[in-house]
Enzyme design. Structure first.
Site, mmCIF file in Angstrom:
data_model
loop_
_atom_site.group_PDB
_atom_site.id
_atom_site.type_symbol
_atom_site.label_atom_id
_atom_site.label_comp_id
_atom_site.label_asym_id
_atom_site.label_seq_id
_atom_site.Cartn_x
_atom_site.Cartn_y
_atom_site.Cartn_z
ATOM 1 N N HIS A 122 7.881 -20.108 -26.179
ATOM 2 C CA HIS A 122 8.703 -19.531 -27.200
ATOM 3 C C HIS A 122 8.416 -18.234 -27.629
ATOM 4 C CE1 HIS A 122 9.615 -23.866 -28.783
ATOM 5 N NE2 HIS A 122 10.746 -23.220 -28.151
ATOM 6 N N ASP B 229 3.262 0.698 -2.397
ATOM 7 C CA ASP B 229 2.312 0.945 -1.501
ATOM 8 C C ASP B 229 2.250 2.482 -1.213
ATOM 9 O OD1 ASP B 229 1.170 -1.705 -0.858
ATOM 10 O OD2 ASP B 229 3.098 -2.243 -0.020
ATOM 11 N N CYS C 37 12.787 1.318 -3.335
ATOM 12 C CA CYS C 37 12.790 0.178 -3.837
ATOM 13 C C CYS C 37 11.291 -0.223 -4.432
ATOM 14 C CB CYS C 37 13.022 -0.893 -2.725
ATOM 15 S SG CYS C 37 11.985 -0.981 -1.381
HETATM 16 C C1 PEP Z 1 6.655 -1.270 -2.253
HETATM 17 O O1 PEP Z 1 5.405 -1.274 -1.637
HETATM 18 O O2 PEP Z 1 7.105 -0.560 -3.016
HETATM 19 C C2 PEP Z 1 7.565 -2.403 -2.079
HETATM 20 C C3 PEP Z 1 8.812 -2.385 -2.434
HETATM 21 O O3 PEP Z 1 6.962 -3.400 -1.317
HETATM 22 P P1 PEP Z 1 6.155 -4.560 -2.105
HETATM 23 O O4 PEP Z 1 5.936 -4.290 -3.590
HETATM 24 O O5 PEP Z 1 6.736 -6.120 -2.031
HETATM 25 O O6 PEP Z 1 4.943 -4.245 -1.290
HETATM 26 MG MG MG Z 2 5.133 -2.565 -0.063
#
Ligand code: PEP
Ligand code: MG
Length: 592
Positions: free
Chosen positions: A220, A473, A524
């Site tokens: 909640h 990473d 990403c």
């Molecule tokens: C990253 O390393 O930025 C990535 C998108 O992969 P993950 O976070 O899944 O390791």
């Molecule tokens: Mg990664």
């Protein structure tokens, strides 16, 4: 230890309502919360609760454990009913003053306070010789045990039960109702857990953020914080170490709470965030810069349901489908057909837009039972991502077969699905991956997560059609700092100028690939979900951004405020700094 900033410790939890909040920490009184103790997951009430039960006292001083006579029993029952009715009445009154979910939750709690089953359970405990307060607590705990066993959403209602019990016990004791501390200045509310009756009455002008040590995304606290638009972090382990009165910066987007951050930059960040939240609330896409320049703003997803949700919003497609997350709970490898079905659903969720599937990134923090990896001393530097191919070549082949089949099933814009490999570190891996994809009619790309790719990216470009920078990473490996370590959060910050420089050089190289090609470069990692950093990334030459669906409006709204030229200027400001903190501060100041 020499870290780049003088901030205090950072606590990590799960952000459930994005946003930043900076202010003084105010704890909900722990003594009040302890009126009813916790329960152990085995269902045995804990020592605190048991101690409470034994000190609950019998009415009129009768010795503990002596069954009451009928008159006494009736008196105690009436006292309980009167207290519960008073509490229910107060909850009803608050419900009538609240709106939406808050009103519903408060009204539901009033019903719970009048619950006949609860009253019956109290009478049962009274008959055992417990005093009325102790009987109220014991009866509540029997329901807590039941709810704990059922688990899931039912278990999250335990906080409601205990809160109502604490209110009734306070009423029986003639004490004021437990609740939220008075805020004499806007601040951040900290608690082990919060009750709906407390959260529903919160004033967003005074409560800038909420952090709870327990709870979950569907508790909640989360639901009401979302309704009130208050940045909120739940499941923040170690929160108890934060003192009442300390200054804290809550970054619910990142799920962090930093104690005693640098005041000036924290205030600036919180003010900029508030402006952005107002803008994001009204942003529905598409992503376009202030100069009309269209931006490819995509969603990160982990399964078909997530893809379908993303497709109902402003996402321009999917920039990262983390396939390993769809199979984390699987003891055995899903068949090619099952995989094809899943991938086809994800492709079909965006029939005409780009969908980038990532091959299994098994290993390290994402162990897949069926990937056959051994225990390693240093798994982040071990067999993970594309390296699983070294121990089981068939796994990747079968996944690529499944994706190619999904492409055939969906067809149209997805007849040659985009697919990328995680953790590529050598040109040989890129060449091999590119070849195996092309054999199957797939469009190959690689993630840029390992510094070896970033520094020699021109040598990788001939083998692939796109790049996607995984800043989570990449930062971890550039800074030699474990991305899971909260102590090293200042190092694993993607604003690190060294990381930004690498991103710039990757984008520049991709813009002049061999053969006169321009290879698209996306980001990403979480960096793309930071609206200010997103502008910097575009200024560094990145062509698409992929972020969690919930972060899309924040990034989209921020992009609408800047031109590409301004993004380039902001990128130059950040690159001209020595530290992540300075880079962030320079861009914030430049965006103000
Ligand atoms: C990253 O390393 O930025 C990535 C998108 O992969 P993950 O976070 O899944 O390791
Ligand atoms: Mg990664």
């Amino acid at each position: 230890m020499s870290q780049e900033s003088q901030t205090g410790p950072t606590i990590r939890g799960t952000g459930v309502v994005a946003g930043l909040a900076y202010g003084v920490a105010r704890w909900v009184g722990r003594a009040e919360q302890a009126v009813v103790g916790g329960v152990d997951p085995t269902g045995v009430p804990d020592a605190e609760a048991s101690a409470e039960l034994s000190t609950g006292g019998t009415t009129d001083g009768a010795p503990e454990g002596t069954p009451p006579d009928d008159e006494q029993l009736e008196r105690d029952r009436e006292r309980f009913v009167a207290a519960a009715t008073t509490v229910a009445g107060r909850l009803d009154q608050r419900a009538s003053l609240a709106t939406g979910v808050s009103a519903e939750v408060l009204a539901a709690n009033a019903v719970l306070a009048r619950d006949r089953g609860w009253a019956k359970a109290v009478v049962k405990e009274l008959k055992k010789g417990l005093g009325v307060e102790a009987a109220t607590i014991a009866a509540t705990e029997t329901f807590v045990v039941m709810f704990t066993r059922v688990g899931g959403r039912q278990a999250e209602r335990i906080t409601d039960l205990r809160d109502i019990c604490a209110r009734v016990v306070a009423e029986l004791r003639g004490l004021p109702e437990p609740g939220i501390p008075e805020f004499d200045e806007p601040g951040v509310l900290l608690a082990d857990d919060l009750a709906p009756a407390d959260t529903a009455g919160l004033d967003p002008a005074m409560v800038l953020g909420i952090v709870i040590e327990r709870g979950g995304p569907t508790s909640h606290t989360a639901i009401i914080a979302r309704q009130l638009g208050i940045p909120c972090v739940v499941a923040a382990a170690g929160l108890t170490s934060v003192a009442d009165g300390a200054r804290v910066l809550v970054d619910a987007g990142a799920g962090t709470v930093t104690v005693d951050p640098d005041e000036e930059s924290a205030l600036e960040a919180a003010a900029a965030d508030r402006r952005l939240r107002d803008l994001a609330a009204g942003w529905t896409g598409p992503a376009v810069l202030a100069d009309g320049h269209a931006v490819s703003l995509l969603a990160n997803v982990q399964d078909a349901a997530g893809a379908e949700v993303a497709a109902t919003g402003p996402a321009g497609g999917i920039g990262l489908f983390r396939t390993e997350l769809a199979f984390l709970d699987r003891p055995t490898e899903p068949s090619v057909d099952e995989q094809a079905e899943l991938y086809a659903r994800v492709l079909a969720s965006f029939p005409d837009a780009k969908v980038v599937t990532r091959t299994l990134d098994a290993g390290s923090d994402k162990p897949l039972a069926f990937a056959g990896m051994a225990e390693e001393d240093n798994p982040a530097l071990g067999v993970r991502g594309i390296r699983v191919d070294l121990i089981d070549r068939g796994l990747l082949d079968r996944q690529l077969d499944a994706l190619a089949e999904a492409g055939r099933r969906v067809g149209g814009a997805h007849s040659s699905p985009w697919v990328m490999a995680p953790m590529i570190s050598t040109v040989d891996e890129a060449r091999d991956f590119g070849g195996r994809c092309r054999e199957r009619g797939l469009t190959p790309g690689i993630m840029v997560e390992v510094p070896s790719v970033a520094v020699a990216v021109d040598r990788f470009l001939p083998h692939v059609d796109f790049l996607s920078i995984g800043t989570n990473d990449l930062t971890q490996y550039v800074m030699a700092a474990d991305r899971m370590s909260s102590d090293l959060a200042a190092l694993t910050d993607p604003w690190q100028p060294a990381v930004l420089r690498l991103i710039r050089s990757v984008a520049e190289a991709a813009g002049r690939a061999p053969g006169g090609r321009t290879v698209p470069v996306g980001v990403c990692g979480e960096a793309a979900a930071d609206p200010h950093l997103a502008c910097v990334l575009l200024g560094l030459g990145v062509s698409s951004l992929s972020v969690a669906t919930a972060a899309l409006p924040f990034v989209g709204a921020a992009l609408g405020e800047v031109t590409l030229e301004r993004c380039r200027q902001l990128a130059a400001l950040a690159l001209d700094c020595d530290t992540a903190r300075e880079a962030r501060a320079a861009v914030m100041a430049g965006s103000a």
